[in-house]
Design an enzyme around this catalytic site. Structure first.
Site, PDB file in Angstrom:
ATOM      1  N   ARG A  85     -17.441  14.259 -24.971  1.00  0.00           N
ATOM      2  CA  ARG A  85     -16.202  13.947 -24.256  1.00  0.00           C
ATOM      3  C   ARG A  85     -15.099  13.622 -25.265  1.00  0.00           C
ATOM      4  O   ARG A  85     -15.370  13.287 -26.411  1.00  0.00           O
ATOM      5  CB  ARG A  85     -16.394  12.722 -23.336  1.00  0.00           C
ATOM      6  CG  ARG A  85     -17.364  12.936 -22.186  1.00  0.00           C
ATOM      7  CD  ARG A  85     -16.793  13.839 -21.106  1.00  0.00           C
ATOM      8  NE  ARG A  85     -17.705  14.009 -19.998  1.00  0.00           N
ATOM      9  CZ  ARG A  85     -18.676  14.927 -19.940  1.00  0.00           C
ATOM     10  NH1 ARG A  85     -18.863  15.761 -20.957  1.00  0.00           N
ATOM     11  NH2 ARG A  85     -19.454  15.031 -18.888  1.00  0.00           N
TER      12      ARG A  85
ATOM     13  N   PHE B 192      -8.076  12.779 -20.224  1.00  0.00           N
ATOM     14  CA  PHE B 192      -9.482  12.943 -20.552  1.00  0.00           C
ATOM     15  C   PHE B 192     -10.130  11.548 -20.438  1.00  0.00           C
ATOM     16  O   PHE B 192      -9.816  10.828 -19.502  1.00  0.00           O
ATOM     17  CB  PHE B 192      -9.631  13.680 -21.894  1.00  0.00           C
ATOM     18  CG  PHE B 192      -9.373  15.166 -21.695  1.00  0.00           C
ATOM     19  CD1 PHE B 192      -8.107  15.641 -21.359  1.00  0.00           C
ATOM     20  CD2 PHE B 192     -10.402  16.083 -21.741  1.00  0.00           C
ATOM     21  CE1 PHE B 192      -7.869  16.988 -21.082  1.00  0.00           C
ATOM     22  CE2 PHE B 192     -10.182  17.431 -21.487  1.00  0.00           C
ATOM     23  CZ  PHE B 192      -8.916  17.884 -21.150  1.00  0.00           C
TER      24      PHE B 192
ATOM     25  N   TYR C 267     -12.778  14.199  -5.970  1.00  0.00           N
ATOM     26  CA  TYR C 267     -11.809  13.476  -6.800  1.00  0.00           C
ATOM     27  C   TYR C 267     -10.873  14.467  -7.498  1.00  0.00           C
ATOM     28  O   TYR C 267      -9.645  14.345  -7.429  1.00  0.00           O
ATOM     29  CB  TYR C 267     -12.544  12.597  -7.833  1.00  0.00           C
ATOM     30  CG  TYR C 267     -11.622  12.051  -8.890  1.00  0.00           C
ATOM     31  CD1 TYR C 267     -10.585  11.181  -8.543  1.00  0.00           C
ATOM     32  CD2 TYR C 267     -11.756  12.420 -10.235  1.00  0.00           C
ATOM     33  CE1 TYR C 267      -9.711  10.703  -9.512  1.00  0.00           C
ATOM     34  CE2 TYR C 267     -10.886  11.940 -11.199  1.00  0.00           C
ATOM     35  CZ  TYR C 267      -9.867  11.090 -10.833  1.00  0.00           C
ATOM     36  OH  TYR C 267      -8.998  10.620 -11.775  1.00  0.00           O
TER      37      TYR C 267
ATOM     38  N   ARG D  25     -27.028  12.813 -15.305  1.00  0.00           N
ATOM     39  CA  ARG D  25     -26.306  12.333 -14.121  1.00  0.00           C
ATOM     40  C   ARG D  25     -25.717  13.567 -13.434  1.00  0.00           C
ATOM     41  O   ARG D  25     -25.033  14.364 -14.085  1.00  0.00           O
ATOM     42  CB  ARG D  25     -25.193  11.374 -14.567  1.00  0.00           C
ATOM     43  CG  ARG D  25     -24.459  10.702 -13.432  1.00  0.00           C
ATOM     44  CD  ARG D  25     -23.531   9.613 -13.948  1.00  0.00           C
ATOM     45  NE  ARG D  25     -22.400  10.145 -14.715  1.00  0.00           N
ATOM     46  CZ  ARG D  25     -21.422   9.396 -15.237  1.00  0.00           C
ATOM     47  NH1 ARG D  25     -21.450   8.076 -15.088  1.00  0.00           N
ATOM     48  NH2 ARG D  25     -20.442   9.940 -15.907  1.00  0.00           N
TER      49      ARG D  25
ATOM     50  N   ASP E  50       0.841  -1.195   0.000  1.00  0.00           N
ATOM     51  CA  ASP E  50       0.000   0.000   0.000  1.00  0.00           C
ATOM     52  C   ASP E  50       0.875   1.243   0.000  1.00  0.00           C
ATOM     53  O   ASP E  50       1.943   1.263   0.625  1.00  0.00           O
ATOM     54  CB  ASP E  50      -0.895  -0.006   1.247  1.00  0.00           C
ATOM     55  CG  ASP E  50      -2.065   0.936   1.091  1.00  0.00           C
ATOM     56  OD1 ASP E  50      -3.156   0.465   0.727  1.00  0.00           O
ATOM     57  OD2 ASP E  50      -1.872   2.149   1.316  1.00  0.00           O
TER      58      ASP E  50
END
Ligand code: UDP
Length: 329
Positions: free
Chosen positions: A222, A170, A141, A282, A51
């Site tokens: 996008r 992207f 984020y 969304r 980790d």
């Protein structure tokens, strides 16, 4: 070069490992396997389940393996999850990067290629997005990655030999052209995999989120970049890094496609009229996002091989047909 790849069992990291090895580099992978898949790691890479939080183990590994450069992919990357669990995102993405940098400092490793995101730009009014477009993230984020960019600037200012590149992705799509690797997110929420899983019959229908956007066909636009083109850019950037460099590059193909165009392309590639339902928007989806990617093209001569949707989707389709359940674990 001897390269440590963090998150080398994940979607993008695993493709980077494969391409690094094929380009003649030696690769050490760490991954905590919370989201990654052990089977995705190239057999010629050295693998350690570790980790990012374990600074000491990381420093020891960097020294022991004589690592010269780190490619840092390991991160959580769901916008919605980051809104619900912001601290988890800051711990993994931001604190994780600090731990990695401390380990690199201890071991004297001076080169880093960092996976950043167009989410650091938020919802800019001007398109296309250049590297100088103001960065105003709109979710944890994006902020968790933005923080890392700031930390890198500060750290580089304090150590003149440290060099980094921050690559702002992207929409990454597709799979290895040879069929050996692909995308296996659990849960899978991305557009192209969702379409292909529906084409396979593993989902009843595809829900298109929003048809009333201010775009020519009403659906979001996008910039889709093939995962192998993206990884190729990482290798070119790594090879170009010189002591003291601070580089920022957008990674997209520099053109936008609408969700409806992607839907139609996926139907053509699969030969299936994918069951479609129109749903509401969304939350948090900006109408249009696409890159101006001329900087990396002109500075490093990077050229994406995939600029059309169909060949890009075809690589993902090959993967999903052969691995409908994804990786074994
Ligand atoms: N999208 C959709 N249905 C889905 C998944 C995605 O209509 O089941 C749309 C989403 O609203 C966005 C685009 O496809 O406009 C790309 O979404 P994705 O989650 O792949 O990437 P994002 O741009 O959110 O990072």
């Amino acid at each position: 070069m001897k390269v440590l790849v963090t998150g080398g069992a994940g979607y993008i990291g695993s493709h980077a490992v494969k391409q690094l090895i094929e380009a003649g580099h030696q690769v050490v992978v760490i991954d905590n396997l919370i989201r990654g898949h052990r089977q995705a790691v190239h057999p010629e890479a050295l693998f350690y389940q570790m980790d990012l939080a374990d600074t000491q183990a990381l420093a020891d590994l960097l020294r022991q393996e004589g690592v010269q450069c780190v490619m840092h992919f390991a991160a959580l990357a769901y916008v919605g999850e980051s809104v619900q669990h912001p601290l988890t995102y800051y711990r993994n993405n931001t604190a994780g990067a600090v731990s990695l940098l401390e380990a690199m400092q201890q071991a004297g490793v001076k080169r880093l290629v960092f996976s950043s995101t167009c989410a650091t730009y938020g919802e800019p009014k001007q398109m296309p997005i250049t590297e100088t477009t103001p960065q105003r993230p709109v979710n944890p984020y994006g902020w968790s990655k933005w923080c890392v960019e700031q930390i890198l600037r500060d750290y580089a200012a304090a150590d003149g030999e440290f060099a980094f590149a921050s690559l702002r992705y992207f929409n990454v799509a597709g799979a290895a052209a040879d069929g050996t690797l692909g995308e296996d997110h659990r849960p899978e929420t991305h557009l192209i995999p969702s379409l292909l899983l529906t084409a396979l019959g593993r989902r009843e229908k595809f829900v298109l989120f929003g048809t009333d956007y201010p775009t020519p066909d009403g659906t979001c636009i996008r910039d889709y970049i093939h995962v192998e083109d993206l990884c190729q850019a990482h290798i070119q950037v790594m090879e170009a890094l010189r002591p003291g460099d601070q580089r920022y590059y957008n990674l997209g193909i520099g053109r936008g496609y609408s969700v409806r165009e992607v839907y139609e392309a996926a139907c053509r590639v699969t030969g299936v009229r994918i069951p479609l339902e129109y749903g509401p928007r969304r939350p948090g989806d900006p109408p249009v996002l696409y890159a101006d990617a001329t900087k990396i093209r002109t500075e490093l001569g990077w050229q994406p091989r995939y600029t059309e949707l169909e060949p890009m989707i075809a690589t993902a389709w090959q993967w999903f047909q052969n691995h409908p359940e994804g990786y074994p674990e």
